[in-house]
Design a protein around this motif. Structure first.
Motif, PDB file in Angstrom:
ATOM      1  N   THR A  91       9.021  25.613  17.142  1.00  0.00           N
ATOM      2  CA  THR A  91      10.319  26.276  17.256  1.00  0.00           C
ATOM      3  C   THR A  91      10.740  26.897  15.924  1.00  0.00           C
ATOM      4  OG1 THR A  91      11.599  24.369  16.591  1.00  0.00           O
ATOM      5  CG2 THR A  91      11.019  24.510  18.912  1.00  0.00           C
ATOM      6  N   ASP A  92      11.722  27.751  16.001  1.00  0.00           N
ATOM      7  CA  ASP A  92      12.127  28.506  14.818  1.00  0.00           C
ATOM      8  C   ASP A  92      13.002  27.712  13.871  1.00  0.00           C
ATOM      9  OD1 ASP A  92      10.807  30.590  15.868  1.00  0.00           O
ATOM     10  OD2 ASP A  92      12.579  31.529  16.786  1.00  0.00           O
ATOM     11  N   HIS A  93      13.943  26.991  14.461  1.00  0.00           N
ATOM     12  CA  HIS A  93      14.999  26.446  13.626  1.00  0.00           C
ATOM     13  C   HIS A  93      14.969  24.949  13.512  1.00  0.00           C
ATOM     14  CE1 HIS A  93      17.012  30.367  13.509  1.00  0.00           C
ATOM     15  NE2 HIS A  93      16.508  30.501  14.732  1.00  0.00           N
ATOM     16  N   PHE A  94      13.884  24.341  13.993  1.00  0.00           N
ATOM     17  CA  PHE A  94      13.894  22.880  14.015  1.00  0.00           C
ATOM     18  C   PHE A  94      13.917  22.308  12.602  1.00  0.00           C
ATOM     19  CE2 PHE A  94      12.040  18.688  14.041  1.00  0.00           C
ATOM     20  CZ  PHE A  94      12.775  18.075  15.023  1.00  0.00           C
ATOM     21  N   SER A 115      15.181  22.137   9.628  1.00  0.00           N
ATOM     22  CA  SER A 115      16.307  22.575   8.823  1.00  0.00           C
ATOM     23  C   SER A 115      17.199  21.383   8.530  1.00  0.00           C
ATOM     24  CB  SER A 115      17.113  23.635   9.578  1.00  0.00           C
ATOM     25  OG  SER A 115      17.677  23.049  10.737  1.00  0.00           O
ATOM     26  N   THR A 147      20.285  21.210   8.952  1.00  0.00           N
ATOM     27  CA  THR A 147      21.222  20.983  10.061  1.00  0.00           C
ATOM     28  C   THR A 147      20.625  20.041  11.096  1.00  0.00           C
ATOM     29  OG1 THR A 147      21.086  23.377   9.985  1.00  0.00           O
ATOM     30  CG2 THR A 147      23.025  22.413  11.062  1.00  0.00           C
ATOM     31  N   THR A 148      19.377  20.306  11.459  1.00  0.00           N
ATOM     32  CA  THR A 148      18.750  19.443  12.461  1.00  0.00           C
ATOM     33  C   THR A 148      18.796  17.991  12.032  1.00  0.00           C
ATOM     34  OG1 THR A 148      17.254  21.216  13.037  1.00  0.00           O
ATOM     35  CG2 THR A 148      16.660  19.013  13.765  1.00  0.00           C
ATOM     36  N   ALA A 191      15.210  21.442  21.720  1.00  0.00           N
ATOM     37  CA  ALA A 191      15.126  22.704  20.968  1.00  0.00           C
ATOM     38  C   ALA A 191      14.094  23.623  21.606  1.00  0.00           C
ATOM     39  CB  ALA A 191      14.758  22.416  19.516  1.00  0.00           C
TER      40      ALA A 191
END
Ligand code: ATP
Ligand code: ATP
Ligand code: MG
Ligand code: MG
Lengths: 503, 294, 327, 327
Positions: free
Chosen positions: D38-41, D43, D45-46, D291
């Motif tokens: 996935t792109d945003h995993f 991070s 934030t996660t 996600a």
């Protein structure tokens, strides 16, 4: 008698766990001989026999059976080739009946449905061979005492034909009459050409029945000699590697005040009416036949089982004390070393250290119960060394220890607790001669320190050597009490049987 | 003499069994209270027996319940089926036993009804329409092409599927971009992590359409934790008490009120009417009102 | 000296009084209470309804009893039931298999799940609790995957199985009774049964007696798969539809039934007929509470209390039994 | 003969490599896989999100670890969590108690449930599995009774608890970490902890050593009640609402986390920090799958497989650990 080619030959057998346990063992078993294997606790006797019986695989070395290479992968493999073993530790199945448990491997059946009559008859037949006429094949295994369980297990193995029979401390929990029966059985097998490997720590047995003796020390075979050529001292010296102080050194007996008085203790059928007292500085022995209720008496006294009636007095006190749980008993300074170390004594998967210090953790901790690790280890080491527990480290799991060393760990644990009344139920079960004397000395020293010591044992010789008085139990009652000097083996045996005669 | 006093039409008060799904759910509980209140007001007219199942997954238990009601010889069964197909055969059995059956809340599958030759009146809301209305209201606050995500009910739940379909209708009509649709199993604590993950994965998300209000609560908590309350709009469904507060505070944009308290009552009235007149009234869609930020 | 002189033969009958008396009493008490409270509870219809509802629960609880006896557990029975049900439904409605073939397929699915549970837990010596916990998720996932989460309405083509009835009792009920009796006999009177008890008591000792416990354990897991598949077939036939959520929560019900019947969670002790009583008690309780129309929270409170009360009763029964024996 | 005499001190750190390596690897592998897919995993934030989600699960799993160590289990943790949550919600919204008082009330509710479980199972010597199964029903019933099945919206008055954050990490997270470390230390380094392990290993031997296992067991049940109540407070504060269905299915998650962390279901073996890893693995898996936007059935299949894979891995780690020690 000792002629012909060996039935079983072992060559350069090696086995190592954390450290080497067996190192280049080579010896042979002849048909129709009783070959005794002796050695200290942890010498490797059980490991060697387990290898022969197919329960453990050797790291190196070869075995030949009847001239053929022999390398069993499991117990079944060994049994198929005629090698059977009675294990040192009990391995019965509590929730089955005695008959089922004994015949588990080949239950008689028709299309899978058990033939009950056949089962019972066969079980009866098996028990009769070892003189267990009073065991009902239909009762549950868990309702039997340790001694009987051991007999049942021996009976199960003897029942089936074999060429090589290994008996790993079969007599540790047996009393004299059963041992006699067993020896008769062994003689029969011997006459039939069976090779018997016999392991025991009771030297008089070894000398009585063995043809040849092999001595193991630290996993090495020291010697194999005809039994007739060896004296007891020689055997022990080879085993231990040093001279043993034979006699127990006891201070002259000055029995102190009464430490514990039991009156009319009752519990079920096993304990019918037991009264006795024991004094400080005294060693009181409990003799009796198997199932005479010695263990149950001690358990009831200790609060492990709820007594049906009876009173217990401590230290000349007028009022009886209430002991409703082992906790009460220990708080009042009574200790009980149970006869079944595996189920009731040890925390098998935990390290030796934790087992020894378990009762005294309060002493070893800071405020808030934080254990001082270094002190704990030091204390465990001190007590372990005092009993010469043989291990690689005190962090080793207790279940990796040999049977005798497990027993020593149990004793160490209770000695550390420092109780006033110490009850030892079969304290030397599975302990080697050297250590046995160490333990006798220890018990004597404890008595000399003014503690009251009670020893329950199935080994009459041991009691006669050690005790100041011997109480003989029979059918749940104390049939007679003898002072040192008053007793003879015959008198004790008569007393032990008395309860059953007039029943 | 005990067993056999209540064949339909006999003098005794008719006994109506209300078989609900999920008494662990506020929506159905409101329905139940409404029914009980109605019975109290009309105590002379009928007896009421309310039963429900633990949750909507427990379909076989609901079937067992209907069978037990048949054994109890009730006169009418008003049922909110937990499954729109699986309960048809047992309802047919009830009808064959002479019991009046009214379907509420969740409509039986037409194909299955046809296949088994069963005719039952339905009283209840159109979940798809309701969801569509909520979605339409949301769409007005969004720009075409905005990213939105759906939090579904338990998979297999018919009303959940209907609501999802309604949401999709609305979003597609308005040209939104549905980037994700996952199940939150109707519960706050199950929806929360799902929403949180969707938020990180789709940073540009503009709206969340939740198939019930409890999941909306979970979604709002996730938004609060991510500090995205301003950016993402939330809509729910059911109009439970808790969400009215959120509507007031502006954390939830809209929800749908299905007038739960009326639903069962309508069903019971239908059943009583059928018992009296032996007629089969027509289906009736109950109103679904969109409730939004005042 | 022989305190326990009972012969081990015929334990089915021998132990009737102490073994079943308490359970019978508990059951009668429940029936009595509900008959007093509600008007329509005490009727043939009620009992026939109960009889027709319990077969699947009985089969699953029987399998669970066997597993508990060998000191294993299966948390996946409910999910596997859902999966089997899904397979049957899809086979009939989508693949248009004839009923017998679909039934065979369903049984194969059950056996497959059982084999997985058994092989993994036996081979890697993993606790079956955790292996079957994994299977609980997987089988449910598979059920949803196979049906695409949609209930499969099959219609009257499967009705034959549950619909056939003899003297008002359905075929599945009779089948379940036959299986209970057979399972009880096998457990108490056959070599296999004795092996199960032995394994549950002391698996190491069994191994040392030269019997490999692993194939036996595997067999029990397979049997569980089979019985669960049968339960799925029965339920699917009864509902004429296959629901991928079928069986949710079955595992705990089955365990509760077995334990109420006196089966030990530690292995080595248990029997099947008392488990049947356990299922009956739960079923009567459910039916009775539904007849009363109790509120949901009341139902749960009472269910919880009855479970606990039943095992406390069981304890006293044991102690009482022990006393009787000794006197 | 005492060839070596390793010091036992600092088991927390000493055992790090073998104890935690496998779990760290498994966790990293999961994070790696999801980061790639996935792109945003991958991070901050996660991870912050996960950190803020897990505290309640961590507390419950910690309690479960303690229970498993003494060879007990608690199936009611989820229901009790729901009940505690309900009490907090109703106390705040209906009875208008001030927050501290409501919190105390909630904790009392938790302790009450724990005490019930403990007293009943210890006093009657019943398996806690079945007692807490009863409690599972009862506590959920109570939760519904208290709230009348209505979700209680509390609003920002409870936000203070979960809303406070230090360096982006919420107060509950920090609390959970402190509790984990404390629980681990207590288990490995105190007399109480030693007793727990001993009781789980051989309760009879402990009893015959003159230590009464019953109050100790009771203490663990009470502790469980306390931790579950804390978890309920944390979750309620996080959602600003109390849902009577909160915590459904928590019990199996907690057990799975503990077992993935290497805790034995047979008692006597277990520790808390690995359980934390267990919770993390489950949390990362859930977040990652969400996600990815995996279908529900896929999620279940993968979750099941990961549970089983984790325990198989744990087996190998043990064997490997044993080998390393020996060489
Ligand atoms: N499974 C095991 N793992 C590690 N070490 C073991 C294991 N089994 C045995 N040992 C070690 O091997 C040594 C020999 O043990 P063994 O049981 O053969 O002794 P033994 O001569 O039978 O003693 P005893 O007379 O006390 O029965 C012991 O030091 C023991 O600690
Ligand atoms: N004939 C018998 N059949 C079954 N069990 C018996 C019999 N005789 C004694 N027991 C069991 O033996 C126990 C009583 O003996 P206890 O163990 O106290 O004797 P003991 O003198 O210590 O002998 P042991 O050498 O067996 O330890 C009881 O638990 C009883 O169940
Ligand atoms: Mg030995
Ligand atoms: Mg004895």
């Amino acid at each position: 008698m000792n002629s012909g080619t060996p039935l079983l030959a072992i060559d350069r057998l090696c086995k190592a766990y954390a450290g080497p346990v067996l190192d280049g063992i080579a010896f042979d078993l002849l048909a129709g001989e009783v070959h005794a294997l002796v050695g200290e606790n942890g010498a490797g006797k059980s490991t060697l026999s387990k290898i022969v019986a197919g329960l453990v695989q050797p790291d190196e070395g070869t075995m030949t059976l009847r001239g053929q290479p022999y390398a069993p992968h499991n117990k079944n493999g060994a049994e198929r080739q005629g090698v059977r073993m009675v294990m040192q530790e009990l391995n019965l199945i509590g929730n089955l009946t005695v008959a089922e448990s004994v015949l588990l491997g080949n239950l008689p059946h028709r299309w899978g449905w058990i033939d009950w009559r056949e089962l019972r008859d066969r079980a009866r037949g098996i028990f009769e061979r070892v003189g267990l006429t009073d065991i009902d094949p239909g009762c549950f295994v868990k309702s039997l005492g340790v001694g009987r369980q051991q007999l049942v297990e021996i009976a199960a193995v003897l029942a089936r034909p074999c060429d090589v029979l290994i008996l790993d401390e079969p007599t540790a929990a047996l009393t004299a009459p059963e041992i006699e029966r067993l020896f008769v059985e062994i003689a029969k097998l011997k006459a039939a050409g069976t090779a018997i490997l016999y392991i025991s720590h009771r030297m008089e047995e070894i000398q009585r029945i063995s043809d040849r003796i092999s001595v193991l020390r630290d996993g090495r075979l020291i010697a194999t000699r005809p039994a007739a050529e060896l004296s007891l001292d020689e055997i022990v010296r080879m085993m231990v590697g040093r001279e043993l102080g034979e006699a127990i050194h006891r201070e002259s007996v000055t029995a102190g005040p009464v430490a514990l008085r039991v009156e009319g203790l009752r519990r079920g059928d096993a304990v019918r009416d037991v009264s006795f007292e024991t004094r400080r500085g005294e060693i009181l022995g409990f003799a009796g036949l198997m199932g005479s209720g010695r263990t149950e008496t001690m358990r009831a006294l200790f609060g492990a089982d709820r007594a049906d009636g009876g009173e217990i007095f401590l230290c000349d006190e007028e009022k009886p004390v209430r002991i409703r749980s082992p906790r009460d008993a220990v708080r009042r300074g009574i200790a009980l070393l149970t006869e079944n170390r595996k189920e009731e004594g040890l925390l098998l998967p935990l390290p030796i250290r934790a087992n020894i210090t378990f009762l005294c953790l309060g002493q070893l901790s800071r405020a808030g119960g934080w254990i001082r690790a270094a002190t704990e280890l030091a204390e465990a080491t001190r007590w372990g060394n005092a009993l010469s527990v043989r291990c690689h480290s005190y962090e080793q799991r207790v279940d990796e220890l040999s049977g005798g060393n497990q027993q020593k760990v149990m004793i160490a644990k209770w000695l550390f607790r420092n109780c006033d009344v110490l009850i030892f139920d079969e304290p030397t079960r599975g302990i080697d001669v050297g250590a046995k004397f160490e333990i006798y000395q220890l018990l004597a020293d404890l008595a000399a320190q003014g503690k009251a010591v009670i020893v329950v044992s199935s080994d009459l010789k041991e009691l006669m050597a050690l005790c100041d008085r011997i109480a003989v139990m029979s059918a749940g009652r104390v049939a007679a009490t003898f002072r040192r000097g008053e007793w003879t083996q015959d008198k004790i045996m008569t007393a032990a049987l008395s309860g059953y005669l007039n029943q | 003499q005990r067993n056999d006093n209540s064949q339909s039409g006999t003098p005794g008060k008719p006994r109506v069994a209300l078989v609900m799904k999920s008494l662990a759910n506020e929506f159905f509980l409101t329905m139940e209270s409404g029914a009980r209140a109605h019975q109290k007001a009309h105590a002379a007219e009928y007896e009421l027996l309310v039963n429900g199942i633990k949750d909507e997954l427990d379909v076989s238990r609901q079937i067992d319940l209907v069978e037990q009601m048949i054994a109890q010889k009730v006169n009418a069964i008003v049922i909110a089926p937990a499954d729109s197909k699986a309960l048809v055969p047992v309802c047919k059995k009830a009808q064959q036993a002479g019991i009046v059956v009214v379907n509420i809340d969740n409509k039986f599958d037409d194909a299955v009804l046809g296949d088994s030759g069963l005719k039952l009146p339905f009283v209840g809301p159109d979940n798809r329409k309701g969801a569509r209305a909520v979605g339409d209201l949301l769409a007005k606050k969004l720009k075409t092409g905005d990213q939105v995500a759906i939090v579904e009910g338990a998979p297999n739940a018919f009303n959940g599927l209907q609501r999802k379909a309604g949401f999709e209708d609305a979003m597609k009509a308005a040209g939104m971009n549905i980037v994700g649709s996952q199940s939150g199993y109707w519960e706050t604590d199950k929806a929360n992590p799902v929403v949180a993950a969707m938020l990180t994965e789709h940073p540009g998300l503009k709206a969340l359409l939740c198939a019930n209000d409890n999941m909306a609560l979970g979604a709002v908590a996730a938004l609060r934790a991510a500090g995205k309350q301003e950016q993402v709009l939330v809509v729910g469904y059911d109009g439970i008490g808790a969400v009215r507060q959120l509507l007031k505070e502006g954390n939830v944009l809209a929800t749908a009120d299905q007038h739960a308290d009326q639903l069962a009552v309508f069903g019971i009235e239908y059943a009583l009417e059928m018992l009296k007149t032996k007629s089969a009234p027509a289906d009736r869609n109950t109103p679904v009102d969109v409730v939004s930020t005042p | 000296m022989n305190r326990t002189a009972n012969s081990s033969a015929r334990p089915l009958l021998r132990s009737f009084p102490t073994e079943y008396l308490g359970l019978t009493l508990a059951l009668s008490a429940l029936v009595g209470v509900f008959s007093l409270i509600t008007d329509h509870f005490f009727s043939v219809t009620t009992f026939r309804t109960i009889a027709n509802q319990i077969p699947s629960a009985v089969l699953v609880a029987t399998a669970m009893t066997y597993l508990l006896v060998i000191a294993e557990i299966d948390l996946s029975v409910g999910s596997v039931l859902g999966f089997c049900s899904a397979v049957l439904g899809v086979a009939m409605t989508q693949w248009h298999w004839p009923l017998p073939l679909a039934v065979i397929g369903t049984i194969a699915a059950g056996l497959l799940c059982g084999a997985f549970n058994g092989l993994v837990s036996v081979h890697w010596r993993l606790p079956s609790f955790i292996v079957t916990l994994g299977m609980l998720e997987m089988a449910r996932g598979a059920a949803h995957a196979v049906t695409r989460s949609q209930t499969q309405y099959i219609g009257s083509s499967v009705e034959a199985i549950a619909g056939t009835s003899i003297c008002g009792l359905s075929l599945p009920f009779l089948l379940a009774m036959v299986i209970v009796v057979a399972a009880q006999l096998v457990l108490t009177r056959t070599v296999f049964g004795r092996y199960l008890v032995a394994i549950g008591t002391n698996a190491e000792a069994v191994r040392l007696s030269g019997i490999d416990p692993r194939p036996i354990k595997l067999a029990v897991f397979l049997l569980t798969g089979l019985l669960v598949a049968l339960a799925a077939i029965i339920d699917t036939s009864r509902f004429q539809s296959a629901n991928p959520n079928a069986g949710t929560g079955f595992e705990l019900q089955a365990i509760a039934a077995a334990v109420i019947g006196g089966t030990s969670l530690m292995g080595g002790r248990g029997s099947v007929v008392p488990t049947l009583f356990g299922v009956l008690i739960t079923a009567v309780l459910n039916t009775g509470l539904a007849a009363v129309g109790a509120r949901d929270e009341t139902k749960r409170l009472i269910t919880g209390l009855v479970i606990i009360a039943a095992v406390i009763l069981d304890q006293y029964r044991h102690r009482l039994g022990a006393k009787w024996k000794n006197s």
